[in-house]
Scaffold this motif. Structure first.
Motif, mmCIF file in Angstrom:
data_model
loop_
_atom_site.group_PDB
_atom_site.id
_atom_site.type_symbol
_atom_site.label_atom_id
_atom_site.label_comp_id
_atom_site.label_asym_id
_atom_site.label_seq_id
_atom_site.Cartn_x
_atom_site.Cartn_y
_atom_site.Cartn_z
ATOM 1 N N GLU A 137 36.639 46.452 42.516
ATOM 2 C CA GLU A 137 37.362 46.681 43.821
ATOM 3 C C GLU A 137 36.525 47.702 44.741
ATOM 4 O O GLU A 137 36.048 48.574 44.036
ATOM 5 N N SER A 162 37.267 41.683 43.746
ATOM 6 C CA SER A 162 36.645 40.262 43.172
ATOM 7 C C SER A 162 37.699 39.806 42.168
ATOM 8 O O SER A 162 38.495 40.582 41.570
ATOM 9 N N PRO A 207 38.152 38.545 38.118
ATOM 10 C CA PRO A 207 37.252 39.049 37.094
ATOM 11 C C PRO A 207 36.262 37.987 36.677
ATOM 12 O O PRO A 207 36.334 37.345 35.315
ATOM 13 N N ASN A 266 36.837 47.369 36.974
ATOM 14 C CA ASN A 266 37.917 47.239 35.834
ATOM 15 C C ASN A 266 37.026 46.056 34.892
ATOM 16 O O ASN A 266 36.163 45.318 35.063
ATOM 17 N N SER A 326 37.139 44.833 30.578
ATOM 18 C CA SER A 326 37.795 44.604 29.488
ATOM 19 C C SER A 326 36.789 43.821 28.512
ATOM 20 O O SER A 326 36.128 43.167 28.970
ATOM 21 N N GLY A 359 41.283 40.757 27.687
ATOM 22 C CA GLY A 359 41.917 42.093 27.116
ATOM 23 C C GLY A 359 42.382 42.836 28.190
ATOM 24 O O GLY A 359 42.532 42.761 29.370
HETATM 25 P P1 ADP Z 1 44.890 47.496 41.030
HETATM 26 O O1 ADP Z 1 44.929 47.811 42.393
HETATM 27 O O2 ADP Z 1 46.243 47.900 40.202
HETATM 28 O O3 ADP Z 1 43.675 47.991 40.189
HETATM 29 P P2 ADP Z 1 43.698 45.013 41.504
HETATM 30 O O4 ADP Z 1 44.433 43.746 41.618
HETATM 31 O O5 ADP Z 1 43.627 45.533 43.115
HETATM 32 O O6 ADP Z 1 44.644 45.932 40.964
HETATM 33 O O7 ADP Z 1 42.534 44.959 40.982
HETATM 34 C C1 ADP Z 1 42.582 44.467 40.082
HETATM 35 C C2 ADP Z 1 41.006 43.962 39.621
HETATM 36 O O8 ADP Z 1 40.611 44.250 38.361
HETATM 37 C C3 ADP Z 1 40.312 42.991 40.164
HETATM 38 O O9 ADP Z 1 39.042 43.121 40.534
HETATM 39 C C4 ADP Z 1 40.065 41.925 38.905
HETATM 40 O O10 ADP Z 1 39.157 41.020 39.104
HETATM 41 C C5 ADP Z 1 40.208 42.988 37.729
HETATM 42 N N1 ADP Z 1 40.567 42.482 36.604
HETATM 43 C C6 ADP Z 1 42.129 42.002 36.140
HETATM 44 N N2 ADP Z 1 42.216 41.782 35.094
HETATM 45 C C7 ADP Z 1 41.218 42.148 34.527
HETATM 46 C C8 ADP Z 1 40.568 42.108 33.131
HETATM 47 N N3 ADP Z 1 41.487 41.568 31.957
HETATM 48 N N4 ADP Z 1 39.513 42.594 32.829
HETATM 49 C C9 ADP Z 1 38.532 43.059 33.759
HETATM 50 N N5 ADP Z 1 38.901 42.966 35.009
HETATM 51 C C10 ADP Z 1 39.988 42.496 35.258
#
Ligand code: ADP
Ligand code: MG
Length: 482
Positions: free
Chosen positions: A17, A163, A165, A204, A206, A216
């Motif tokens: 993000e 983006s 994931p 983010n 996992s 994960g």
């Molecule tokens: P938040 O504001 O709660 O952080 P968002 O939807 O704005 O949620 O952002 C989520 C981000 O996390 C996105 O970039 C997405 O690609 C990433 N993401 C979602 N699930 C996973 C995962 N299991 N592992 C790694 N990245 C993830």
């Protein structure tokens, strides 16, 4: 450190993000100037201060830049978007909520390509930035038990680019982030400065067993302020998560802070879910309808983007490597374009830019625009070389003087008498002189030491301080030694 064998058991999943501050003149909902480095709390109208009863007014330029960025990121721009309130308490957010976009963002379904791999962009939405807390002990503030609030940054327009994931390694995440930075900079919507915080990244990450289809639980890492820190933070976090899982533990969804000094992440807070923010449509702003004409009008202002520049440079005969190097330095690329417009030979220009000029800029920590070199002067230097007035080597010798003093190449060449000697008669005389004064070498040459050819040429070049035309010198040396 987790060893490679253990790492190979897991697949890493990363989504970023990225918050990009938009370079508008004024803030997103207030007439205050959008500027960095001003007197604290000097850019704070009642709207920015969150006074009761004030109303936000959407800045049209923010929408223009949001659309432009979205198009640059291959996004769709829906015909309608809206603003929502995201509630949270924070001392640098006086309203008690942030105006953001939730379920109807300005940009959706985009992507960018890095090294042939497509990384999806889920969405990009507009929102306002918060102010800044300055803690005692930092920035030269004495004491340790208070913090000051500076609301100059509050209300700065942000585009949050989320983006998919889709990334599978820290290196890929870095490449994505670098490309994203270049795109918003070339599009002219953000200055992309991670150190100053005009572009900020939450990562983010996992892990899952290799081959698994189910992601994960992710941790979110904040406080990353350089590309190398992004890579380091992700490397650290991969190891932490693997060790945790291998020890029978479980990754929890949380926000972790990266500390680039200690090189580790630390838990900051357990991650709130969207419903904790109690989003609801912002009642003070109308939903925004963006006509197709508006989108097309913005599209027609799109500057050339990094991938288009790379391609054009390669069509001009630059190597892929050189094209990448030039594009990754935007100021130099824009300078290069001006030099090309003046008709300069692209390869010669790029050699100066990526060679002597870059070395100088690195050494002196400056940008090409802060030097006295002008595109006109570099183009003139290159034309002197093309015409044979001076050799390439002489060009390399005088370029730094041009950079530091702004002197024209022709002026330096005249002043120092550096023009190339192409007069055949004069060169012939010099070659004869050198041959005559080195009888032993001539003897050795005739006995088969033919690599002495270079020696004779070198002597003539030395004698003329590099000014003799090397081809002509070569021709006569061969002739005399026959
Ligand atoms: P938040 O504001 O709660 O952080 P968002 O939807 O704005 O949620 O952002 C989520 C981000 O996390 C996105 O970039 C997405 O690609 C990433 N993401 C979602 N699930 C996973 C995962 N299991 N592992 C790694 N990245 C993830
Ligand atoms: Mg997040």
């Amino acid at each position: 450190m987790v060893d490679q064998e253990l790492r190979d058991k897991y697949e890493v999943v990363i989504g970023l993000e990225v918050h990009a501050q938009l370079k508008t003149k004024t803030k997103i909902f207030a007439p205050d100037k959008n500027e960095f480095g001003q007197e604290p709390n000097s850019l704070t109208s009642p709207i920015t201060l969150g006074m009761p009863g004030v109303l936000p007014v959407l800045n049209k330029e923010v929408v223009n830049m949001g659309i432009l960025a979205g198009l640059a990121l291959n996004c769709e721009i829906p015909a309608r978007c809206k603003f929502d309130r995201k509630q949270y308490f924070y001392p640098d957010l006086p309203k008690g909520y942030q105006i953001s976009q939730y379920d109807e963002p300005i940009c959706i379904n985009g992507h960018i390509d890095i090294n042939g791999k497509r990384i999806g962009i889920t969405r990009a939405h507009l929102e306002e930035d918060a102010g800044k807390l300055v803690h005692a002990g930092a920035n030269g503030l004495a004491g340790s038990i208070y913090s000051l609030v500076d609301l100059n940054r509050a209300g700065t327009p942000l585009l949050e680019i989320v983006s998919e994931p889709d990334m599978r390694s820290p290196q890929e995440a870095r490449a994505y982030m670098e490309e994203l930075r270049d795109i918003v900079r070339y599009a002219g919507v953000c200055d992309g400065n991670l150190e100053e915080g005009s572009m900020r990244c939450d990562a983010n990450i996992s892990i899952m067993p290799k081959g698994s289809k189910e992601f994960g639980t992710r941790a979110e890492i904040k406080n990353i302020n350089s590309f190398s820190a992004l890579e380091r933070a992700l490397e650290y976090e991969i190891d932490r998560q693997i060790e945790l899982v291998e020890d029978g533990g479980e990754v929890v969804q949380e926000t972790r802070l990266w500390n680039d000094d200690t090189r580790e992440t630390k838990s900051m807070r357990s991650k709130e879910d969207a419903n904790d923010y109690r989003y609801f449509p912002e009642p003070d702003l109308m939903p925004l309808e963006i006509s197709r004409e508006w989108v097309e009008k913005v599209r027609s202002t799109m500057p050339e983007l990094p991938n288009q520049k790379r391609q054009r440079y390669q069509e001009l005969g630059l190597s892929e490597y050189d094209a990448n190097v030039v594009v990754s330095q935007m100021e130099q690329a824009l300078f290069f374009d001006k030099v090309l417009e003046l008709g300069a030979n692209p390869k010669t220009a790029v050699n100066f830019l990526t060679g002597e000029i870059t070395a100088y800029l690195k050494e002196n920590h400056c940008e090409i625009n802060n030097t006295k070199l002008t595109p006109e002067n570099l183009a003139e230097l290159i034309s002197l070389i093309e015409k044979g007035t001076i050799s390439n080597n002489i060009g390399k010798q005088i370029i730094i003087e041009m950079v530091t003093d702004g002197t024209k190449a022709s002026v330096i060449v005249d002043k120092k008498g550096l023009s190339q000697i192409s007069d055949e008669g004069a060169i012939k005389d010099m070659v004869r002189k050198i041959i005559d004064s080195h009888p032993n070498e001539v003897e050795a040459y005739k006995n088969g030491k033919t690599n002495l050819l270079g020696f004779f040429v070198g002597q003539v070049m030395k004698e003329t301080k590099g000014r003799a035309n090397p081809q002509t010198v070569n021709k006569f040396v061969r002739e005399f030694l026959k």
